[in-house]
Design a protein around this motif. Structure first.
Motif, PDB file in Angstrom:
ATOM      1  N   ALA A   1     -11.544  10.795  13.282  1.00 41.51           N
ATOM      2  CA  ALA A   1     -10.247  10.333  13.789  1.00 41.51           C
ATOM      3  C   ALA A   1      -9.719   9.135  13.008  1.00 41.51           C
ATOM      4  O   ALA A   1      -8.596   8.695  13.225  1.00 41.51           O
ATOM      5  CB  ALA A   1     -10.372   9.962  15.268  1.00 41.51           C
ATOM      6  N   ASP A   2     -10.555   8.602  12.115  1.00 45.35           N
ATOM      7  CA  ASP A   2     -10.143   7.427  11.354  1.00 45.35           C
ATOM      8  C   ASP A   2      -9.215   7.819  10.212  1.00 45.35           C
ATOM      9  O   ASP A   2      -9.592   7.826   9.035  1.00 45.35           O
ATOM     10  CB  ASP A   2     -11.370   6.675  10.807  1.00 45.35           C
ATOM     11  N   GLN A   3      -7.992   8.156  10.545  1.00 47.49           N
ATOM     12  CA  GLN A   3      -6.993   8.543   9.569  1.00 47.49           C
ATOM     13  C   GLN A   3      -6.066   7.363   9.301  1.00 47.49           C
ATOM     14  O   GLN A   3      -6.020   6.406  10.060  1.00 47.49           O
ATOM     15  CB  GLN A   3      -6.191   9.739  10.087  1.00 47.49           C
ATOM     16  N   LEU A   4      -5.317   7.479   8.219  1.00 46.32           N
ATOM     17  CA  LEU A   4      -4.369   6.433   7.859  1.00 46.32           C
ATOM     18  C   LEU A   4      -3.372   6.227   8.999  1.00 46.32           C
ATOM     19  O   LEU A   4      -2.782   7.181   9.502  1.00 46.32           O
ATOM     20  CB  LEU A   4      -3.625   6.825   6.580  1.00 46.32           C
ATOM     21  N   VAL A   5      -3.209   4.983   9.431  1.00 43.83           N
ATOM     22  CA  VAL A   5      -2.281   4.627  10.498  1.00 43.83           C
ATOM     23  C   VAL A   5      -1.104   3.903   9.857  1.00 43.83           C
ATOM     24  O   VAL A   5      -1.297   2.928   9.117  1.00 43.83           O
ATOM     25  CB  VAL A   5      -2.956   3.738  11.558  1.00 43.83           C
ATOM     26  N   THR A   6       0.107   4.366  10.138  1.00 41.61           N
ATOM     27  CA  THR A   6       1.278   3.756   9.515  1.00 41.61           C
ATOM     28  C   THR A   6       2.321   3.369  10.561  1.00 41.61           C
ATOM     29  O   THR A   6       2.410   3.970  11.629  1.00 41.61           O
ATOM     30  CB  THR A   6       1.933   4.720   8.502  1.00 41.61           C
ATOM     31  N   ASN A   7       3.084   2.348  10.214  1.00 44.64           N
ATOM     32  CA  ASN A   7       4.238   1.941  11.005  1.00 44.64           C
ATOM     33  C   ASN A   7       5.215   1.303  10.028  1.00 44.64           C
ATOM     34  O   ASN A   7       5.052   0.147   9.615  1.00 44.64           O
ATOM     35  CB  ASN A   7       3.844   0.947  12.098  1.00 44.64           C
ATOM     36  N   GLY A   8       6.239   2.078   9.620  1.00 42.24           N
ATOM     37  CA  GLY A   8       7.147   1.590   8.593  1.00 42.24           C
ATOM     38  C   GLY A   8       6.398   1.308   7.312  1.00 42.24           C
ATOM     39  O   GLY A   8       5.596   2.130   6.846  1.00 42.24           O
ATOM     40  N   PRO A   9       6.570   0.129   6.711  1.00 39.58           N
ATOM     41  CA  PRO A   9       5.894  -0.206   5.459  1.00 39.58           C
ATOM     42  C   PRO A   9       4.446  -0.659   5.638  1.00 39.58           C
ATOM     43  O   PRO A   9       3.776  -1.014   4.658  1.00 39.58           O
ATOM     44  CB  PRO A   9       6.744  -1.350   4.898  1.00 39.58           C
ATOM     45  N   LEU A  10       3.948  -0.656   6.891  1.00 41.04           N
ATOM     46  CA  LEU A  10       2.570  -1.057   7.165  1.00 41.04           C
ATOM     47  C   LEU A  10       1.666   0.164   7.134  1.00 41.04           C
ATOM     48  O   LEU A  10       1.931   1.169   7.797  1.00 41.04           O
ATOM     49  CB  LEU A  10       2.483  -1.733   8.539  1.00 41.04           C
ATOM     50  N   GLU A  11       0.584   0.080   6.361  1.00 40.11           N
ATOM     51  CA  GLU A  11      -0.394   1.155   6.267  1.00 40.11           C
ATOM     52  C   GLU A  11      -1.788   0.589   6.500  1.00 40.11           C
ATOM     53  O   GLU A  11      -2.165  -0.410   5.886  1.00 40.11           O
ATOM     54  CB  GLU A  11      -0.344   1.817   4.882  1.00 40.11           C
ATOM     55  N   ILE A  12      -2.541   1.239   7.390  1.00 43.07           N
ATOM     56  CA  ILE A  12      -3.891   0.784   7.699  1.00 43.07           C
ATOM     57  C   ILE A  12      -4.861   1.927   7.463  1.00 43.07           C
ATOM     58  O   ILE A  12      -4.708   3.016   8.024  1.00 43.07           O
ATOM     59  CB  ILE A  12      -4.002   0.298   9.157  1.00 43.07           C
ATOM     60  N   ASP A  13      -5.862   1.671   6.635  1.00 44.66           N
ATOM     61  CA  ASP A  13      -6.907   2.652   6.347  1.00 44.66           C
ATOM     62  C   ASP A  13      -8.163   2.227   7.105  1.00 44.66           C
ATOM     63  O   ASP A  13      -8.875   1.315   6.676  1.00 44.66           O
ATOM     64  CB  ASP A  13      -7.186   2.700   4.842  1.00 44.66           C
TER      65      ASP A  13
END
Length: 235
Positions: free
Chosen positions: A129-141
Motif C-alpha cells: 500500500a506504500d504508493q506515491l502520495v501526491t497533493n498538487g506539487p507535493l509528492e511523498i514516496d
C-alpha cells in the motif's frame, strides 16, 4: 547482543545509565553500542551503521540537543532523547532539534526498549500500500521515505516525514490528535503528546514554506487542504 532488531547507539556520560539502557535494548534483540560523549558518538556514527540513537540531553562538551542537530544535517536516523528535565521548553527544544521521541528520567527501561522497537519497526515498514502520495506539487514516496515539493527534496526527519504522510493520506479531512499519535508515534496516549505534534507541525511548516499546507482545526487536530498543481504540463 544479537542485533536482530537493529543496532542502537546509546549515548550517556553515566556508566550505570549506559549499562541499564544497553541491557534493556539487548533484551529486545538490539545490538547496543555505547558512547560517553557527543564527540565519541559522532565518530562512531560516521564510521558505522545504526538504526536508532538513544541520546542523553546532558553530556560533557556538546549537549545531546547539539548532537541531535548535527545528526539531522546528514541523516534521518530516528533519535530518542533521554532527559531529566520535564519542563515543556526542554521537550520542545529537543523536538525542534529533530528528535523523534523523548523519555523523561526516571523511566521504565522496558518501556524505553519497547518504544525503540516500535520506532525502528515503523521506519523499516514497507507494504504494497506504500504508493506515491501526491497533493498538487507535493509528492511523498513512503518506500524511500522521501518528500518533494515542486521537485525540491524536503530534508525531513523521520517523524516529520511520517506526520506529513499521515496528513497527506487523509487530504481534505481532519486528522485528530489521537489519530496522529497512533499513526506517527504508535501510541494513543503520550504525556505532552499535543506538544510533540504542535512542534512537529511547526517544523513541517518551515520546510513547506509559503502556502496553507497544514491547517489547525481548533479542538480536533490538523487538516491538509486539497491543493491544485499549477505547474505547467511538461508535455
Amino acid at each position: 547482543m544479537s542485533g536482530e532488531a537493529g543496532r542502537v547507539l546509546v549515548v550517556d556520560d553515566e556508566t550505570q545509565m549506559l549499562g541499564i539502557v544497553a541491557f534493556a535494548l539487548e533484551t529486545q534483540g538490539f545490538e547496543a553500542v555505547q558512547a560517553r560523549s557527543a564527540e565519541e558518538a559522532w565518530r562512531r556514527f560516521c564510521q558505522e551503521h545504526f538504526d536508532l540513537v538513544v541520546l542523553d540531553v546532558t553530556l560533557p562538551g556538546a549537549s545531546g540537543v547539539q548532537l541531535c542537530e548535527r545528526l539531522r544535517v546528514d541523516s534521518q536516523v530516528p533519535v530518542i532523547l533521554l532527559t531529566a528535565r520535564a519542563a515543556e521548553s526542554d521537550r520542545i527544544a529537543g523536538l525542534l532539534a529533530g528528535a523523534d521521541d523523548y523519555v523523561t528520567k526516571p523511566f521504565s527501561p522496558r518501556e524505553l526498549a519497547l518504544r525503540a522497537q516500535a520506532i525502528v519497526r515503523r521506519t523499516r515498514a514497507v507494504t504494497p500500500a506504500d504508493q506515491l502520495v501526491t497533493n498538487g506539487p507535493l509528492e511523498i514516496d513512503p518506500v524511500r521515505r522521501r518528500a518533494r515539493l515542486d521537485g525540491r527534496i524536503l530534508q525531513l526527519s523521520d517523524v516529520e516525514g511520517r506526520l506529513l504522510l499521515a496528513l497527506a493520506r487523509h487530504v481534505g479531512h481532519v486528522v485528530t490528535w489521537s489519530e496522529l499519535l497512533n499513526e506517527v508515534w504508535g501510541t494513543g496516549e503520550h504525556t505532552g503528546g499535543r506538544d510533540m505534534i504542535k512542534t512537529t507541525v511547526y517544523r513541517l511548516r518551515q520546510h513547506l514554506g509559503d502556502g496553507e499546507w497544514i491547517t489547525s482545526v481548533r479542538g480536533s487536530g490538523y487538516l491538509m487542504p486539497v491543493v491544485e498543481d499549477t505547474r505547467p504540463d511538461p508535455s
